[in-house]
Write an enzyme that holds these catalytic residues in place. Structure first.
Site: not given
Length: 156
Positions: A50-51
């Site tokens: 996600v990052c």
């Protein structure tokens, strides 16, 4: 989620000042950007899915951020940030909140004590150092970069 016994820094409040090192070891102080808008983005960990999607989206729209300075912060070391920036082509500052562990995330009320990482908090700070917009999501929930662009357009 067990955030520090504080709420996230509030819109209308003066942004807590800090100085952290970027991926090159250069000290970066928030107050040095007075007179300019800042998009301050906290994320849990480099090299995570996600990052990666969020920071790559920021990289891709950086020119649309209304002349705001983009600063990103995680508890990773500056060495991890350097490796990640080199691999992904991140030219904006990746700031290390490594030690004291999560101190800046704590000041903004976005540190998750149980996981030892920051939540996904974003704070848009105006030229006077005042928080004008924010969003805080759990570590598993991505933010929409389009929201940053819209919020910046609404801030004079």
């Amino acid at each position: 989620m067990a955030c520090v016994n504080e709420r996230p820094a509030e819109v209308g409040a003066l942004a807590p000042d800090f100085e952290l090192r970027d991926q090159h070891g250069t000290p970066v102080k928030l107050s040095s950007f007075r007179g300019r808008k800042v998009v301050l983005v906290f994320y849990p960990l480099a090299f995570s899915g996600v990052c990666h999607r969020e920071l790559s989206a920021l990289r891709d729209v950086q020119d649309s951020l209304a002349d705001a300075e983009l600063l990103t912060v995680s508890v990773d070391s500056m060495f991890t940030h350097r490796a990640w920036a080199d691999v992904e082509g991140y030219a904006f500052p990746l700031l290390s909140d490594f030690w004291p562990h999560g101190q800046v995330a704590r000041a903004y009320g976005v540190f998750d004590d149980e996981k030892g990482v920051s939540l996904r908090g974003t704070f848009i700070i105006d030229g006077g150092g005042v928080i004008r917009w924010s969003v805080v999501n759990p570590t598993s929930q991505a933010r929409d970069v389009a929201d940053y662009v819209k919020a910046l357009a609404d801030i004079s």
